[in-house]
Design an enzyme around this catalytic site. Sequence first.
Site, PDB file in Angstrom:
ATOM      1  N   SER A   1      40.158  28.484  25.821  1.00  0.00           N
ATOM      2  CA  SER A   1      39.459  29.429  24.891  1.00  0.00           C
ATOM      3  C   SER A   1      38.176  29.552  24.469  1.00  0.00           C
ATOM      4  O   SER A   1      37.585  28.393  24.888  1.00  0.00           O
ATOM      5  CB  SER A   1      40.441  29.061  23.471  1.00  0.00           C
TER       6      SER A   1
ATOM      7  N   LYS B 206      41.442  22.540  22.434  1.00  0.00           N
ATOM      8  CA  LYS B 206      40.655  23.263  23.596  1.00  0.00           C
ATOM      9  C   LYS B 206      39.465  22.721  24.078  1.00  0.00           C
ATOM     10  O   LYS B 206      39.218  22.882  25.264  1.00  0.00           O
ATOM     11  CB  LYS B 206      40.597  24.812  22.959  1.00  0.00           C
TER      12      LYS B 206
ATOM     13  N   TYR C 153      43.344  22.985  17.025  1.00  0.00           N
ATOM     14  CA  TYR C 153      43.067  23.878  17.982  1.00  0.00           C
ATOM     15  C   TYR C 153      41.869  23.734  18.800  1.00  0.00           C
ATOM     16  O   TYR C 153      41.665  23.523  20.036  1.00  0.00           O
ATOM     17  CB  TYR C 153      43.286  25.557  17.452  1.00  0.00           C
TER      18      TYR C 153
END
Length: 257
Positions: A139, A156, A152
């Site tokens: 991402s 990532k 998150y």
Amino acid sequence: MEKKTALITGSTSGIGLAIAEAFAQKGFRIVFNGLEENGADIAAQLAQKHQIEFLFSGANMLSPAALRQMVQEATDRFGGVDVLINNAGIQHVAPVEAFPEEKWDAILGINLTAAFHLVKAVWPQMKTRRFGRIINIASAHGLFASEFKSAYVAAKHGLVGFTKTIALEGAPYGITANAICPGYVRTPLVEKQVFDQAQAHHLPEEEVIRKVILAKQAIKEFVPVAAIAELALFLASEHAATLTGAALPIDGGWSAQ
């Protein structure tokens, strides 16, 4: 490419489904994976449409044993996995002091640790064949941080670092590893964020998309899933044999700022 097998996690919806369709169009055998109730039907329909061989696995990303079993089933049926695409992911947004611990564990487990278990499972066969393509769907948040996305962003960033490490380890054996780092893609995961932000800010959803969701992107448009799928196809090809260890942004100019 026609005789190769691609295992794609989270491939019955969103980005993963778009990647699966692109690979199916090129004649890849596909190992589909997803937790949707109709996941097996989605896989069968796509396979029939493109006349490819396929398997479907409902393996849970939080179960290392289930992940190993999925790789074993693919190996028994197709002789091995040539392309591993770690795409499955979840998201939760909350301030760090209110971030639920179980959400942290799940996000790290699905977005990062599952990739480790799957790479470990396919690694010996890729080394033996001296060919392998590992593509991790990271991402823009693997390169940059945003508030309220601690788990998150951590997962990532970790996935990008993991990608670089296995690229170095795989180089002597013809195994490449790269991370694709998309900006915002209009998936069910992002749709939920749009809805939540609209409720929180008391704004129409289209205004939230322009002013909140896409605020950091120079191009105020969602990244098309087809663009991510085409990039994955290139990374899986012979033409990308010397492209490894890269974190490739496809983010509407987010990373240019």
